[in-house]
Write an enzyme that holds these catalytic residues in place. Structure first.
Site, PDB file in Angstrom:
ATOM      1  N   ASP A   1     -36.610  51.806 -69.274  1.00  0.00           N
ATOM      2  CA  ASP A   1     -37.538  52.041 -70.529  1.00  0.00           C
ATOM      3  C   ASP A   1     -38.908  52.768 -70.252  1.00  0.00           C
ATOM      4  OD1 ASP A   1     -38.610  51.795 -72.991  1.00  0.00           O
ATOM      5  OD2 ASP A   1     -39.167  49.736 -72.877  1.00  0.00           O
TER       6      ASP A   1
ATOM      7  N   GLU B   1     -40.487  58.165 -70.650  1.00  0.00           N
ATOM      8  CA  GLU B   1     -40.898  59.670 -71.103  1.00  0.00           C
ATOM      9  C   GLU B   1     -41.878  60.315 -70.347  1.00  0.00           C
ATOM     10  OE1 GLU B   1     -40.985  56.504 -72.911  1.00  0.00           O
ATOM     11  OE2 GLU B   1     -38.928  57.057 -73.827  1.00  0.00           O
TER      12      GLU B   1
END
Ligand code: MIG
Length: 645
Positions: free
Chosen positions: A307, A310
């Protein structure tokens, strides 16, 4: 026919792993300079459709949208949201001719897919250092398969990862996990794994366990295994800055973290507080980070989710003062992508000895984290691993799957899932799924059952929700038998779903397809965006509206309708439009003409399903079943047996 056009000096990201001949131009496109970057255009005929572009929020046919590849931690999955977590820069233009284009660049790309109805596809790339792949094919399917071939075989998870998983942000103690196991098992609702969100860690520090809650984690993994369940912990991208944290200390000592402009280790705040970000562009840093997963595999873990890669940043020294967001200009105004540009321009990677600002290679970060984990898990475990990531770029599909991030408990987001699945497949991602029931918001019983009915067919089938939302485990809802029925269907269809996934992966084919891919001559089929083909034999027609117990479906050929309510009820329907009825505890799907679907007895865990003794539904005469132990890595056609009716 595939050619590539290499412009400038592109980064080698291994998105494409097959040799492709070079051409003097980007075939099928008109290129022109645009600032420091390049713009590619192609005129679209009135009836041309545009497919692909992976994880975006609207439509299977992307025409009429603006989509931006600039990976963002964005929980607002609305029809006009321009960026989500992945950069999937492959699209197919479908019309008289069939073309595929892949813009291989880790920098930002803006896709104006005829957004202003000017009849033009316009792709604006921030960087002029890129490779453009142009594919010409006989059909959309052919173009997609040519693309899947050059990007290499999809990730293949173990059989248990085709079971159902439960997750919730907030499970913390052994008691929390045991309660989930109990809730499912007492109610005889099948379950294969429970995800561990960030609260299992010691103060959100990667590769640690809360010492109070998990002093004996190996035993706990064993306890769960003996109940037929696996635990799947989360790993976040950032490493907590804290003396005494061995991963932090070693990363600093070896110089593996991203730097700021002064050459110091860049830091920004995420869940653990200030963190450093591993420079995944460096092969040695990638290998080092991936090896850290051993802290958990040594205790019995066989799967992870990655997770915040980005990477998501809450704030930094620079952005606590100025929170400037990324804006992109459009002919019709300014769009916000929701990403913090200041941070992404403030840190640097070391790529082949050169310092490169993150912004220029942003879209590859999550991919390289997944690759880091995948490459090492593959070495550390003697069997297949489960891995799925939030952020991705084409190439990541070889190392793991993805989930589509922080959606909401809304009917729009359920419909969106139908659009995302085939689009992701076209970009290589086969092991895909959404947060079933929705991450944000409170999920109603009806919405959850309808979402599960779609989830039955998605390779990753996981119910997940955020902290603070309504409890979303199936057994929390009234009349649990309905959940047993719907989730149970997954296990009864497992011989089919597993075979179709495996065949798609080893043969380089799509598992999910829009109807038009198989019925290219059918003008009606081309309009359908709420039905999908799943594998070779099934067409699904999910119910996507609140309060509705019926819907209209389009059959591009005669098919067998299957209604499942605990048993299978079949009837034959002719090509054309039909109204189908399905209560919330019923699932309707179709079996294609001359096709078969193998059905098992079902079980409470994937590995307990008897895949050998199957019943065949449908009017076909034979079926190719993929059968193996669900763990071996020796994939191939030799595992296929032909079943005849
Ligand atoms: O800032 O780990 O998408 O699935 O539950 C939120 C907590 C961080 C985002 C993930 C979500 C997960 C949550 N994470």
């Amino acid at each position: 026919m595939i050619t590539k056009w290499v412009s400038g000096c592109p980064y080698q990201l291994d998105a494409v792993i097959e040799e492709v001949p070079a051409a003097p131009r980007a075939e099928g496109l008109t290129a022109s300079a645009l600032g420091n970057g390049l713009e590619f255009t192609r005129t679209l005929a009135e009836n041309d459709r545009v497919y692909g572009l992976g994880e975006t929020t609207r439509g299977i046919n992307k025409r009429g949208n603006r989509i931006v590849s600039y990976n963002a931690d964005n929980p607002h999955h609305l029809p006009d949201t321009v960026s989500l977590y992945g950069a999937h820069n492959f699209l197919i233009v479908s019309g008289e001719e069939h073309w595929g284009f892949f813009f291989d660049t880790p920098a930002r790309v803006i896709f104006d897919v005829d957004v202003d109805h000017s009849g033009v596809l316009c792709v604006r790339c921030d960087s002029a250092n890129l490779t453009v792949y142009s594919i010409q094919g006989d059909s959309d399917k052919d173009v997609a398969e040519q693309f899947l071939h050059i990007i290499g075989r999809s990730f293949i998870p173990p059989l248990w990862a085709f079971g159902f998983g439960q997750s919730r942000w907030g499970y913390k103690t052994k008691q929390d996990f045991r309660a989930v196991a109990d809730g499912y098992q007492k109610n005889r609702i099948p379950l294969d794994y429970i995800c561990m969100d960030i609260d299992y860690m010691d103060r959100f520090i990667d590769f640690t366990l809360n010492p109070k809650n998990f002093p004996d984690f190996s035993e706990f993994c064993q306890e769960m295994r003996s109940r037929g369940l696996r635990l799947v912990p989360i790993i976040d991208a950032g490493i907590k800055v804290e003396p005494g944290n061995p991963v932090y200390e070693e990363g600093v000592a070896r110089g593996y973290f991203c730097k700021n402009k002064d050459g110091k280790d860049f830091q920004a705040a995420v869940w653990p507080g200030m963190t450093h970000f591993t420079d995944f562009f460096r092969p040695e840093a990638r290998e080092w980070f991936g090896r850290q997963y051993a802290a958990l595999t040594e205790k019995g873990i066989e799967g992870f989710w990655n997770d915040m890669n980005e990477p998501a940043i809450f704030y930094s020294e620079a952005t606590s003062r100025t929170a400037k967001k990324d804006y992109i200009p459009g002919s019709d105004g300014i769009y916000q992508t929701g990403v913090n540009l200041v941070d992404y321009k403030n840190f640097y990677h070391n790529i082949d000895g050169k310092s490169v600002v993150h912004h220029e290679v942003h879209n590859a970060y999550g991919y390289l984290m997944t690759r880091s984990a995948g490459e090492q898990l593959d070495k550390m475990l003697d069997k297949r691993y489960l891995l799925f990531s939030r952020s991705s770029y084409i190439g990541a599909h070889r190392y793991g799957g993805i989930w589509t991030g922080d959606n909401t408990s809304s009917w729009h987001n359920l419909r969106m899932a139908v659009h995302q699945m085939p689009s992701l497949n076209m970009c290589g991602f086969l092991y895909v799924g959404t947060d079933i029931g929705g991450f944000g918001g409170n999920c109603s019983r009806e919405l959850l059952l309808r979402w599960l009915a779609l989830g039955v067919f998605t390779p990753l089938m996981r119910d997940h929700t955020a902290k603070g939302t309504r409890r979303q485990e199936c057994y929390r809802y009234w009349f649990k038998r309905d959940f047993r029925t719907v989730v149970g269907l997954r296990y009864r269809l497992l011989p089919y779903l597993y075979s179709e996934y495996m065949k798609a992966a080893i043969r380089g084919k799509l598992y999910f397809r829009p109807l038009s891919f198989d019925f290219p001559e059918d003008a009606e089929a081309a309009q359908v965006e709420d039905q999908l083909l799943v594998g070779e034999s099934i067409m699904i027609t999910p119910l996507l509206e609140k309060g509705k117990r019926k819907r209209t479906v389009y059959l591009p050929e005669d098919m067998t309708k299957v209604l499942y309510d605990g048993s299978f009820h079949t009837s034959c329907l002719e090509r054309g439009y039909h109204e189908i009825h399905a209560r919330t505890n019923q699932v309707v799907f179709f079996i294609r003409k001359d096709c078969l679907v193998p059905i098992a007895e079902g079980a409470e865990h994937a590995e307990a399903v008897d895949m050998e003794n199957v019943t065949l539904l449908g009017d076909g005469s034979c079926y190719q079943q993929y059968l193996d132990d669900g763990q071996t890595k020796d994939y191939g056609e030799s595992h296929i047996r032909t079943l005849t009716k």
